[in-house]
Design an enzyme around this catalytic site. Structure first.
Site, mmCIF file in Angstrom:
data_model
loop_
_atom_site.group_PDB
_atom_site.id
_atom_site.type_symbol
_atom_site.label_atom_id
_atom_site.label_comp_id
_atom_site.label_asym_id
_atom_site.label_seq_id
_atom_site.Cartn_x
_atom_site.Cartn_y
_atom_site.Cartn_z
ATOM 1 N N ASP A 8 44.459 36.571 30.121
ATOM 2 C CA ASP A 8 43.573 37.393 30.922
ATOM 3 C C ASP A 8 44.206 38.785 30.994
ATOM 4 O O ASP A 8 45.397 38.946 30.707
ATOM 5 C CB ASP A 8 43.444 36.787 32.321
ATOM 6 C CG ASP A 8 42.598 37.619 33.250
ATOM 7 O OD1 ASP A 8 41.551 38.132 32.813
ATOM 8 O OD2 ASP A 8 42.984 37.769 34.421
ATOM 9 N N ASP A 10 43.242 41.736 33.690
ATOM 10 C CA ASP A 10 43.426 42.242 35.052
ATOM 11 C C ASP A 10 44.233 41.255 35.896
ATOM 12 O O ASP A 10 43.843 40.101 36.059
ATOM 13 C CB ASP A 10 42.062 42.476 35.708
ATOM 14 C CG ASP A 10 41.314 43.633 35.070
ATOM 15 O OD1 ASP A 10 41.755 44.774 35.218
ATOM 16 O OD2 ASP A 10 40.289 43.379 34.408
ATOM 17 N N ASP A 166 45.520 34.456 36.341
ATOM 18 C CA ASP A 166 46.007 34.716 37.697
ATOM 19 C C ASP A 166 45.013 34.282 38.761
ATOM 20 O O ASP A 166 45.324 34.329 39.947
ATOM 21 C CB ASP A 166 46.291 36.209 37.879
ATOM 22 C CG ASP A 166 45.015 37.048 37.893
ATOM 23 O OD1 ASP A 166 44.195 36.876 36.972
ATOM 24 O OD2 ASP A 166 44.846 37.862 38.813
#
Length: 219
Positions: A8, A10, A166
């Site tokens: 990922d 961001d 995250d």
């Protein structure tokens, strides 16, 4: 057998999520005297602002001004994030993974421009083989499409890839794609429920790549 790491962007490569939260939190407090908690903000983390707009419309009775604000706030967001460093351990893991022959992908609900700009700035762009971004999939996270597209572009099965995420939305997307998921939360996402993840680390600096590869050797 592990063939690829699928990151990922961001909150995993660069901590942009924190900046967006601060921007929304401060504006909502100023305009509506509304306290946006991190827990409520998590609805959109890893996905899109549309999920946040829907939540705030329920809370405030409107989302019209908030949508206008997001467009205006983009300039501030770019200013806040244009010099952010890579998250702890990212550079070391990326370089080491390529040295061991693993392919690398970005799988993000954002559009392609953002990761390209930041990875080039951080001198990490050359290490990534493919980009699965919002333009390439009909549905973004928590739907599995972006991870499935990443595996397709890599020429791997989902089981041969490890997602690095995250957020809860990212974990759900990876699991639905049949892709094991390593969770590295940040201060925005650390309170999320990550049940079902392959492993959870406080930082990528704690990742032992040899052990990771060994875990997948006979899978």
């Amino acid at each position: 057998m592990l063939k690829a790491l699928v990151f990922d962007f961001d909150g995993v490569i660069v901590d942009t999520e924190t900046q967006w939260y601060y921007i929304y939190r401060d504006w909502l407090k100023r305009m509506y005297h509304y306290d946006l908690s991190i827990q409520d903000y998590l609805v959109c983390v890893g996905s899109s602002s549309e999920r946040l707009f829907a939540f705030l419309k329920q809370e405030l009775g409107t989302d019209e001004e908030i949508r206008k604000f997001e467009k205006q706030a983009m300039t501030e967001f770019i200013q806040r994030t244009q010099n952010l460093p890579a998250m702890e351990g990212v550079r070391e893991v990326v370089i080491a993974a390529k040295a061991k022959g693993l392919q690398l992908a970005i799988a993000t609900s954002a559009t392609r421009k953002k990761p390209l700009v930041h990875l080039e700035r951080l001198q990490l762009l050359e290490y990534f083989d493919v980009f699965s971004t919002a333009e390439l999939s009909r549905h973004i996270k928590p739907a599995p499409d972006i991870f499935l597209k990443a595996a397709e572009l890599l020429g791997c099965s989902s089981a041969e890839c490890l997602a690095v995420e995250d957020s809860r939305n990212g974990l759900i997307a990876a699991c639905q794609a049949g892709m094991p998921c390593l969770i590295v939360p940040n201060k925005i996402t650390e309170s999320s429920d990550f049940t079902g993840c392959y492993r959870k680390l406080s930082s990528l600096k704690d990742l032992k790549l040899e052990e990771l590869i060994a875990d997948f050797q006979f899978s």
